[in-house]
Every structure is written in C-alpha cells, then in structure tokens.
Write a protein that holds these residues in place. Structure first.
Motif, PDB file in Angstrom:
ATOM      1  N   ILE A   1       0.871  -1.182   0.000  1.00  0.00           N
ATOM      2  CA  ILE A   1       0.000   0.000   0.000  1.00  0.00           C
ATOM      3  C   ILE A   1       0.906   1.229   0.000  1.00  0.00           C
TER       4      ILE A   1
ATOM      5  N   ASN B   1      -8.126   0.987   4.288  1.00  0.00           N
ATOM      6  CA  ASN B   1      -7.453   0.312   3.177  1.00  0.00           C
ATOM      7  C   ASN B   1      -6.867  -1.016   3.626  1.00  0.00           C
TER       8      ASN B   1
ATOM      9  N   ILE C   1      -8.007  -4.847   2.410  1.00  0.00           N
ATOM     10  CA  ILE C   1      -7.049  -5.794   1.831  1.00  0.00           C
ATOM     11  C   ILE C   1      -7.016  -7.084   2.631  1.00  0.00           C
TER      12      ILE C   1
ATOM     13  N   LEU D   1      -1.809  -1.600  -3.892  1.00  0.00           N
ATOM     14  CA  LEU D   1      -2.970  -0.739  -3.771  1.00  0.00           C
ATOM     15  C   LEU D   1      -2.492   0.703  -3.778  1.00  0.00           C
TER      16      LEU D   1
ATOM     17  N   THR E   1      -3.721   4.218  -3.093  1.00  0.00           N
ATOM     18  CA  THR E   1      -4.839   4.741  -2.329  1.00  0.00           C
ATOM     19  C   THR E   1      -5.105   6.211  -2.604  1.00  0.00           C
TER      20      THR E   1
ATOM     21  N   TYR F   1      -2.776  -4.625  -9.666  1.00  0.00           N
ATOM     22  CA  TYR F   1      -2.873  -3.454  -8.801  1.00  0.00           C
ATOM     23  C   TYR F   1      -4.281  -2.894  -8.881  1.00  0.00           C
TER      24      TYR F   1
ATOM     25  N   GLU G   1     -12.931   1.260  -0.190  1.00  0.00           N
ATOM     26  CA  GLU G   1     -12.388   0.698   1.051  1.00  0.00           C
ATOM     27  C   GLU G   1     -13.322   0.924   2.236  1.00  0.00           C
TER      28      GLU G   1
END
Length: 259
Positions: A8, A28, A32, A63, A65, A109, A223
């Motif tokens: 992340i 997040n 995950i 990820l 974000t 991704y 998320e």
C-alpha cells in the motif's frame, strides 16, 4: 501457502506539524486483509528509500490509495496553480513508474481516488484541478461536516459500459458509490479506458487496454464498508483472486522469468 502480500503506497504526513511519517488509512488495510484476503504492507512513497524492482519482487500486488496531496501537474504537462492544492512529489516518483512497470509485467494493482488519477496520469491522461467548476459538473468533494458515515455515504450512480469489465464484475450497468474527490480526469490517455462515469460525465471506473493483469481503478472510495457494501466487496474480492493467481504463478516460475 501464506496470503499474498499487497504493498500500500504510503502518503507523506506531518504529525504535530513536525514529525514526518509515511501512512496509510486503516480502512485500506482492513479491506485488503478482510475482503481481498491478503497481507497489507505500508510502503514508503519515496524513491530515496525504495526501488521499483525491489518492490515488485517483494509484493504480489499493490494498492494505490487516496490521499490529500494531488499528482503534480508537471507529470501531465500542465502548469502548477493554487487550485492544484498540495503535492507529494516523492510519491509521484514511486507510484507513476511503478504503475507502468506493473502493467508491463502483468502484476495486479488496484487504484483508488488519487490512485485512480495516478493510473490515469501514468498512461498519458490529464487532470482538471477542480471539476466542480466545469459547466454541468456536480460537486464530488467530501462533505466538510458530519460523521465518517455521512462523509462516505453513497451519493451518486456510476454507469458502466455495456458488456465491459465493470459491468460483468458487478452484474449491473449502474451502481451507487460515494464521492470524495476534487480533481478528475479530463483527457484520457490512449490506453486508459473509461469504463464507468458519474451522471455528470466524470470518469469513475477504468482499466488499462491490452494489460495482461488486473488494472481496475475507481475514482470513489470502495475501502469504506468494504465487507458489507456489495460493490466494494466484489471489487476487493476480485482483486484478491488476481493476487492469488499471481502468487501461484510466481511460486511456480520466478518473477524475473515472467517479466
């Protein structure tokens, strides 16, 4: 076999206006771990600390974000203005080349909000710093007041391309999403396929044309409430499936041989 490892990309923050940190939102990491079924790992968004090749060898997927800083307009050929807001140049220098390298390799991704814009810029798109100022556009920004639940509440529909990847994934042409962004994609790059739009035409869901791996990105914030919201759950579960497929492949064939 252990769970896949997801990097992340962290945002730069100052604690008490003095202490520098690289951070990532708790939501997040929870999405995950609990929905995608992977191990979240916060990665410093600074090329002086991490190298692209090392990250790709270490993690199964990534990820990208959301975050308060925006992609610097220099990355898409525009001049910096006050409207562009704050920046995180070290993150730009990690995220953009990493996205291109992951796409080339076929490594999965998922991009969210700023991450959506990073994927767009990485493939030649341009952004507008304040899309609510454009004729006919709505205000997509986070409400300034209220609880977290109110700020992340579902606020508009996103309509997908008939028969496109998001339509097939969601099992519906339109879904309800939250919206917490000021910038938006104006001119998509040649491989950046817009597969879903808000009612005002703002791009909200995309993938990279011709990519061998999972490259889905969304402008909203899935998320939040990822385990209970059906749209969010489907997105993270599918990302998790892509991660496990990549992990299985890299266990059978060294990553360098796949690249």
């Amino acid at each position: 076999m252990t769970r896949p490892l997801v990097g992340i990309i962290g945002n730069h923050h100052l604690i008490n206006d003095a202490y520098e940190v690289h951070g990532g939102g708790k939501m997040n990491s929870e999405a995950i771990s609990h929905v995608a079924g992977a191990i979240p790992l916060i990665v410093p968004g600074d090329p002086a600390i991490v190298a692209i090749e090392e990250l790709m060898e270490t993690c199964d997927g990534f990820l990208f974000t959301g975050g308060r800083p925006n992609v610097h307009p220099e990355e898409y050929g525009h001049e910096e203005t006050v409207a562009h807001g704050a920046f995180d140049r070290p993150r730009d220098r990690v995220a953009l080349p990493l996205i291109r390298a992951l796409t080339e390799r076929g490594q999965p991704y998922l991009g969210i909000c700023r991450g959506y814009q990073e994927v767009a810029v990485a493939f030649g798109s341009t952004l507008h710093p304040e899309i609510r100022e454009l004729p006919g556009r709505m205000n997509h920004r986070m409400p300034p007041d209220g609880t977290i639940e109110e700020k992340f509440a579902l606020r508009h529909e996103v309509t997908f391309t008939e028969g496109g990847p998001f339509h097939r994934l969601m099992g519906a042409r339109s879904v309800m999403t939250n919206t917490l962004h000021g910038q938006g994609v104006i001119e998509p790059g040649p491989r950046f396929v817009i597969d879903g739009r808000a009612p005002d035409g703002t791009p909200e869901a995309s993938y990279i044309q011709g990519a061998r791996g999972f490259t889905m990105s969304v402008q909203w914030h899935p998320e939040y409430n990822a385990g209970q919201d059906e749209v969010s759950r489907k997105l993270f579960e599918t990302f998790g499936d892509a991660l496990r497929a990549w992990q299985d492949e890299r266990l059978r064939v060294p990553t360098r041989a796949i690249a």
